[in-house]
Design an enzyme around this catalytic site. Structure first.
Site, PDB file in Angstrom:
ATOM      1  N   THR A   2       1.818   6.729   1.601  1.00 27.28           N
ATOM      2  CA  THR A   2       1.392   6.582   0.207  1.00 27.28           C
ATOM      3  C   THR A   2       2.380   5.802  -0.630  1.00 27.28           C
ATOM      4  O   THR A   2       2.001   5.128  -1.588  1.00 27.28           O
ATOM      5  CB  THR A   2       1.133   7.964  -0.423  1.00 27.28           C
ATOM      6  N   SER A  59      -0.016  -1.498   0.365  1.00 27.33           N
ATOM      7  CA  SER A  59      -0.245  -2.680  -0.469  1.00 27.33           C
ATOM      8  C   SER A  59      -0.732  -2.345  -1.870  1.00 27.33           C
ATOM      9  O   SER A  59      -0.828  -3.237  -2.700  1.00 27.33           O
ATOM     10  CB  SER A  59      -1.284  -3.590   0.197  1.00 27.33           C
ATOM     11  N   ILE A  80      -3.686  -1.709  -2.812  1.00 24.39           N
ATOM     12  CA  ILE A  80      -4.961  -2.368  -3.080  1.00 24.39           C
ATOM     13  C   ILE A  80      -6.075  -1.337  -3.078  1.00 24.39           C
ATOM     14  O   ILE A  80      -6.143  -0.481  -2.187  1.00 24.39           O
ATOM     15  CB  ILE A  80      -5.298  -3.405  -1.983  1.00 24.39           C
ATOM     16  N   HIS A 107      -9.510  -1.504  -2.240  1.00 26.84           N
ATOM     17  CA  HIS A 107     -10.394  -2.483  -1.604  1.00 26.84           C
ATOM     18  C   HIS A 107     -11.820  -2.363  -2.097  1.00 26.84           C
ATOM     19  O   HIS A 107     -12.301  -1.272  -2.389  1.00 26.84           O
ATOM     20  CB  HIS A 107     -10.363  -2.293  -0.085  1.00 26.84           C
ATOM     21  N   VAL A 140       5.271  20.829   9.708  1.00 26.03           N
ATOM     22  CA  VAL A 140       4.540  21.828  10.492  1.00 26.03           C
ATOM     23  C   VAL A 140       4.910  21.663  11.963  1.00 26.03           C
ATOM     24  O   VAL A 140       4.838  20.564  12.518  1.00 26.03           O
ATOM     25  CB  VAL A 140       3.022  21.664  10.290  1.00 26.03           C
ATOM     26  N   ARG A 192       1.095   3.827   9.189  1.00 22.30           N
ATOM     27  CA  ARG A 192      -0.251   4.396   9.061  1.00 22.30           C
ATOM     28  C   ARG A 192      -0.709   4.861  10.443  1.00 22.30           C
ATOM     29  O   ARG A 192      -0.276   4.361  11.454  1.00 22.30           O
ATOM     30  CB  ARG A 192      -1.279   3.364   8.584  1.00 22.30           C
ATOM     31  N   SER A 197      -7.931   3.534  -1.090  1.00 18.17           N
ATOM     32  CA  SER A 197      -9.178   3.322  -1.835  1.00 18.17           C
ATOM     33  C   SER A 197     -10.134   4.488  -1.635  1.00 18.17           C
ATOM     34  O   SER A 197     -10.941   4.802  -2.507  1.00 18.17           O
ATOM     35  CB  SER A 197      -9.857   2.035  -1.367  1.00 18.17           C
ATOM     36  N   CYS A 235      18.008  -5.312 -10.748  1.00 23.38           N
ATOM     37  CA  CYS A 235      19.292  -4.907 -10.199  1.00 23.38           C
ATOM     38  C   CYS A 235      19.143  -3.738  -9.228  1.00 23.38           C
ATOM     39  O   CYS A 235      20.135  -3.305  -8.635  1.00 23.38           O
ATOM     40  CB  CYS A 235      20.296  -4.583 -11.303  1.00 23.38           C
ATOM     41  N   CYS A 254      21.689   1.653 -13.244  1.00 24.07           N
ATOM     42  CA  CYS A 254      21.209   2.935 -13.760  1.00 24.07           C
ATOM     43  C   CYS A 254      21.393   4.112 -12.812  1.00 24.07           C
ATOM     44  O   CYS A 254      21.328   5.268 -13.258  1.00 24.07           O
ATOM     45  CB  CYS A 254      19.744   2.832 -14.146  1.00 24.07           C
TER      46      CYS A 254
END
Lengths: 123, 485, 421
Positions: free
Chosen positions: B44, B48, B50, B52, B175, B313, B344, B439, B444
């Site tokens: 996750t 990309s 996207i 779809h 698990v 994936r 999606s 940066c 930060c």
């Protein structure tokens, strides 16, 4: 007799110098330098190399540690001994820039001095 | 420790969080376990982004069904949750006659699958829309309904909504085993045992492992790694749409896409690897992306690259999702093999599995729901008046922590205080964007660490970057400690 | 909107901003506001606790904080207003500066002149595209320096440093002194861009090996760095297969270049040179936007803070003159071009009618021995300056005299380095 190779640090040329030393450790000759500063540096480096040490030590009551330095250069071989001495020091604000933190550290003739101010409200 | 619940969801990625959120609408106890230290630690956070349109999946497949159904839900869902989403549109570009035929096939398939607005464009039309495209293209497929979203921000929002409505999230709970006994599922992790009536497997790259604990018929999964380049916002003006390459005998090609935050994404690779947790990037993979992406964008330059990342994936041999009840396992449901178009599809998968689980439990719908805590508008999107007002209400808005993305202390504290709040440097980063700029946290990160330390009442030494053990600091320069060492 | 009017707004209270402020006040400007995002002035010098600063300017060797203190004291003496914990959000072409601070909230001021002094940032791992995992323990050298020197924490125990620029070298010594093991300093070029002094005092003193023509080609570690792979590179800086060395370490420090921080400048429409990544400026350090000046690391990355101060002082004076309405007659520009062996000459233009000497500053593009800087007016040699060595790690400054500038035959000066026997 021995030979030591030294890179000069005085300018970016970085002359590579050859220093010849007697068995007793005295400098017999210096070659490879292109200016007198180089020879001076080589002599010092081969007999008694010295360094200025800069470090930080934690300061109680301050989120920022205290940055310190040796006011004079100290023998290079004592760098870690000096660092060890720094670990024994306790400081807390207020500290003034230039304030002596350790007098004549390890009898080197150099004080350890603060290089920044630490104010009481330092956060 | 032993714990009981009605429903146990394995996996807190976008699918697991979607299921959790939908289930939180029903009157039942729900717990979510994840092996990671935060939401969205698997694919996750490394995809990309996207949404779809749905022309790519084989007609009649579960991928096609859930893609189209899910994509339809995105605009309203993201609006309600305050998740960045944009219908940027996409082009699939063709370089040859074969490619042109593929475009026609994709369009027909898309039409069958229910995708709207698909149209073949001429070379000139395509170049007019996207002048930085390779002028060698011969045609393009226009996909106006293609979208871009921040995938992990969606997962965080779903999790927060689930959490305010009673769902419990438990992290660092990989698990180890699952068994079915006495009409219950018994789930074992390193330190705990969970007992539930309903088990929902949303374990991403590990979903086959969980599946195989339940049924005799072993599911084989291929772990497919995708590496990416992420370019700074200065490169974002290159394309306004996602640019896909035509799948061909050469492979799937790579995409070049603006992200919803204004960066530019290049990738992914598609490498099958043995270790489902090996998210390293490789020289070969990164070089491959550049070679392929240059076909889309001849002026490709990585001068503006700010980071690379990769995600794994799960790919099943069937090349389709497995969504629904697990065969011969009453009360067990799964979303397995969720690769593209998994993101999606997530909202639709969530609805389906939640409904199925609730039906099984005969759990009624809750009469009242706690309202979702909509996150405040980011400071970097506020106008002058809003900024003045924000500071007046909370002076922490006056301290900018991340200079590159202009993120204030107020937002960082708020991200830590969310229902499923940030507890790590990367957790703050993904929720607020602090550290995602030019940066890359150089400026930060120490400040974010200090805020985490304060908010979580932990020492600075105990602040981690992401997973357990990812300490950012080794030791304090401490006189006492040294002396006692 | 009614904005508070300020004569000169200076962005950044590091050495550049402080010197510019002092110069502007000493030139008679009362209304000055310096905006600083940290809680204290001093800029990057606050965390540069090592010495080597001020040799040229003060004829003394000072540490960073001590150098900064000199300017901070002067700024206080002069009662120049410095607003700390204030982050500038935007600068417009019309010189409206918007900032936010804890104390004041969101504010906008109208400046007659703006001096950009924001310094620079470090190149991150992503810009290098180094493959491997993205675990904890990978820092830019400056971030590590901040942790050690301003927070009092060691980032790790076993360190590899990528990049032999001065920051990397300084941090090698720093980490070693505070108890870490520093396994190697890895440099992709055949030479180090750091000072010889630092090679000796930061690496050689501590027996830290320097691997020239090498780079990090892989980072390993699931949660925290566990090791890095270092490979030799060929003349095109590509890794040579088969030359891999593995280091078991828990920390990787990156010292791979500084990038001027010009995001605000872009917002104001300031023209940025792709060579320096800083603004195009004229001899008065004025950018392409009228009334906006730039100095210090945001203009071009310096090696010595002494030159930052000198340059910024001039910028402050120029901004003061601008505010007072003094402008040299617009009789055209002399363009300054980079010739062979030269990169990033600043300023990039000199106004004709300039009555002062101008120092041209640039970096050599390579190491040159027994060479000379040659400045040409068209084809004619205007001046030559010999040196035993020119290296990319040391910025060169050459003075062109005012009367030389008056009598140029062309509109273009070219700066190059040429070998002399």
């Amino acid at each position: 007799m021995m030979e030591q190779i030294i890179t000069c640090i005085n300018c970016p040329v970085g002359c590579r110098m050859t220093v010849t030393l007697s068995d007793a450790g005295d400098v017999l000759s210096v070659s490879g330098n292109t200016c007198p500063r180089g020879e001076k540096y080589a002599r010092q480096e081969c007999t008694l190399p010295e360094r200025v040490i800069t470090a930080v030590i934690p300061a109680e009551g301050s989120a920022t540690p205290l940055s310190v330095k040796t006011k004079q250069p100290v023998p290079k071989k004592m760098i870690f001994d000096v660092m060890e001495e720094l670990r024994k020091v306790h400081v807390s604000p207020p500290v003034q820039i230039g304030q002596v933190i350790i007098h004549n550290v390890l009898n080197t003739g150099s004080d350890i001095v603060a290089t920044r101010n630490l104010d009481i409200t330092d956060r | 420790m032993k714990m009981n619940t009605d429903v146990l969801i394995i996996g807190a990625g976008v699918v697991g969080c979607s299921v959790a959120r939908e289930l939180s609408r029903f009157d039942c106890g729900v717990m979510v376990l994840d092996r990671g230290n935060d939401i969205a630690e698997g694919a996750t956070k490394a995809n990309s982004g996207i949404v779809h349109a749905g022309y790519d999946a084989v007609s009649g497949s579960r991928k096609a069904h859930y893609n189209v159904a899910g994509a339809r839900l995105f605009p309203a869902l993201c609006e309600a949750l305050g998740v960045p989403y944009r219908r940027a549109g996409a082009l699939v570009i063709a370089f040859s006659d074969e490619d042109k035929e593929t475009l026609v096939r994709l369009m027909e398939r898309g039409n069958t699958n229910g995708v709207e607005g698909l149209r073949i464009l001429s070379r000139e039309e395509a170049l007019q829309l996207e002048p930085n495209l390779n002028p060698d293209i011969v045609a393009a497929l226009d996909v106006p309904t293609s979208g871009i979203v921040s995938p992990y921000e969606l997962a965080f929002a779903l999790a927060d909504d689930a959490a305010v409505n009673g769902v419990e999230f438990r992290f660092n709970e990989a698990v180890e085993s699952v068994r079915f006994e006495d009409q219950r599922y018994w789930v074992r992790t390193a330190g705990n045992e969970y007992c539930c009536r309903v088990l929902i497997n949303c374990a991403g790259a590990s979903s086959a492992f969980i599946h195989n604990q339940l049924t005799g018929e072993a599911l084989k999964t291929i772990h497919r790694r995708g590496q990416y380049y992420l370019l700074d916002r200065s490169a974002s003006a290159v394309f306004s749409r996602t640019i896909f390459q035509c799948p061909s005998v050469m492979g799937k090609g790579v995409l070049v896409s603006p992200t919803v935050h204004g960066n530019l994404l290049l990738g992914p690779t598609a490498e099958d690897i043995p270790d489902p947790l090996d998210t390293a990037t490789t020289r070969e993979g990164l070089d491959d992306i550049l070679k392929k992406a240059a076909r889309t964008w001849p002026a490709l330059s990585t001068r503006a690259n700010i980071t690379n990342f990769s995600g794994i994936r799960a790919h099943l041999e069937s090349d389709d999702f497995m969504v629904g009840p697990v065969q011969d396992c009453p009360g067990a449901f799964e979303a397995a093999g969720i690769e593209s178009p998994g993101l999606s599809s997530a909202p639709a998968i969530g609805l389906d599995l939640a409904t199925q689980a609730a039906d099984y439990l005969q759990a009624p719908r809750k009469k009242e729901l706690k309202p979702y805590p909509v996150p405040p508008k980011p400071f970097n999107q506020m106008n002058d008046e809003e900024r003045k007002a924000a500071w007046q209400a909370d002076p922490d808005y006056g301290t900018v922590i991340c200079r590159c993305e202009v993120v204030t202390e107020a937002e960082i504290r708020a991200a830590i205080r969310r229902p499923v709040g940030a507890r790590t440097i990367d957790g703050v980063k993904r929720r607020t964007r602090a550290g995602m700029g030019r940066c890359q946290g150089g400026f930060c990160m120490p400040r974010v660490a200090a805020i985490l330390s304060e908010e979580l009442h932990i020492g600075l030494k105990d602040v981690v970057k992401d997973g357990i053990g990812s300490y950012i600091l080794d030791s304090a320069i401490d006189a006492e400690a040294e002396r006692n060492a | 909107m009614n904005h508070e009017q300020i004569d000169i707004v200076i962005i950044g209270a590091g050495p550049a901003g402080l010197s510019a402020a002092i110069a502007a006040r000493e030139s008679g400007i009362e209304s000055i506001l310096v905006l600083e995002r940290e809680s204290e002035p001093g800029g990057i010098l606050r965390q540069c606790i090592h010495n080597g600063f001020g040799l040229h300017r003060f004829k003394e060797e000072l540490t960073g904080p001590e150098y900064a203190w000199r300017d901070i004291q002067r700024v206080r003496e002069l009662e120049i207003r410095v607003e700390c914990n204030a982050t500038v959000l935007s600068v417009s072409e019309q010189r409206i500066v918007s900032y936010v601070s804890r104390r004041e909230g969101f504010r906008s001021v109208q400046a007659k002149a703006v001096i950009l002094a924001m310094g620079c940032r470090e190149r991150p791992r992503g810009a290098l595209c180094t493959p491997g995992t993205r675990c904890a323990g990978i820092y830019s050298a400056g971030t590590a320096q901040r942790f050690v020197n301003l927070e009092g924490y060691m980032p790790g125990k076993r360190v590899v440093i990528l990049g032999s620029g001065d920051i990397g070298l300084i941090m090698a010594r720093r980490m070693k002194l505070q108890g870490a093991e520093v396994l190697a300093c890895v440099e992709i070029m055949p030479y180090s861009s750091g000072l010889n002094r630092n090679i000796v005092q930061c690496l050689q003193d501590y027996d830290i090996p320097l691997y020239l023509e090498h780079t990090v080609t892989n980072i390993r570690g699931r949660n925290r760095v566990e090791g890095v792979t270092v490979s030799k590179v060929d003349s095109r800086r590509n890794p040579i297969p088969g030359t891999e060395i593995n280091f078991d370490c828990d920390t990787l420090l990156l010292s791979c270049g500084l990038i001027p921080e010009n995001e605000l400048s872009l917002g104001a429409g300031v023209g940025i040179s792709p060579v320096t990544s800083g603004a195009y400026v004229n001899e008065s350090f004025e950018t392409s936007v009228e009334g906006i000046f730039a100095c210090g690391n945001v203009l071009h990355v310096h090696d010595l803070v002494d030159f930052v101060s000198a340059e910024s002082f001039l910028a402050g004076q120029a901004a003061a003159e601008f505010v007072r309405g003094k402008k040299p007659p617009a009789t055209g520009l002399i363009q300054i071009k980079d010739g062979a062996g030269v990169r990033g000459t600043v300023p990039q233009a000199i106004r004709r009618g300039c009555e002062k000497d101008v120092d041209l500053m640039f970096r050599p593009s390579d190491v040159f021995r027994n060479s000379a800087v040659v400045i040409r007016d068209g084809d004619k040699v205007l001046l030559e300056k010999k040196a035993m060595i020119f290296t990319p790690g040391e910025m060169v400054s050459v003075r062109v005299k005012a009367d030389q500038l008056k009598n140029l035959s062309t509109d273009e000066l070219t700066v190059s380095i040429e070998r002399k026997s």
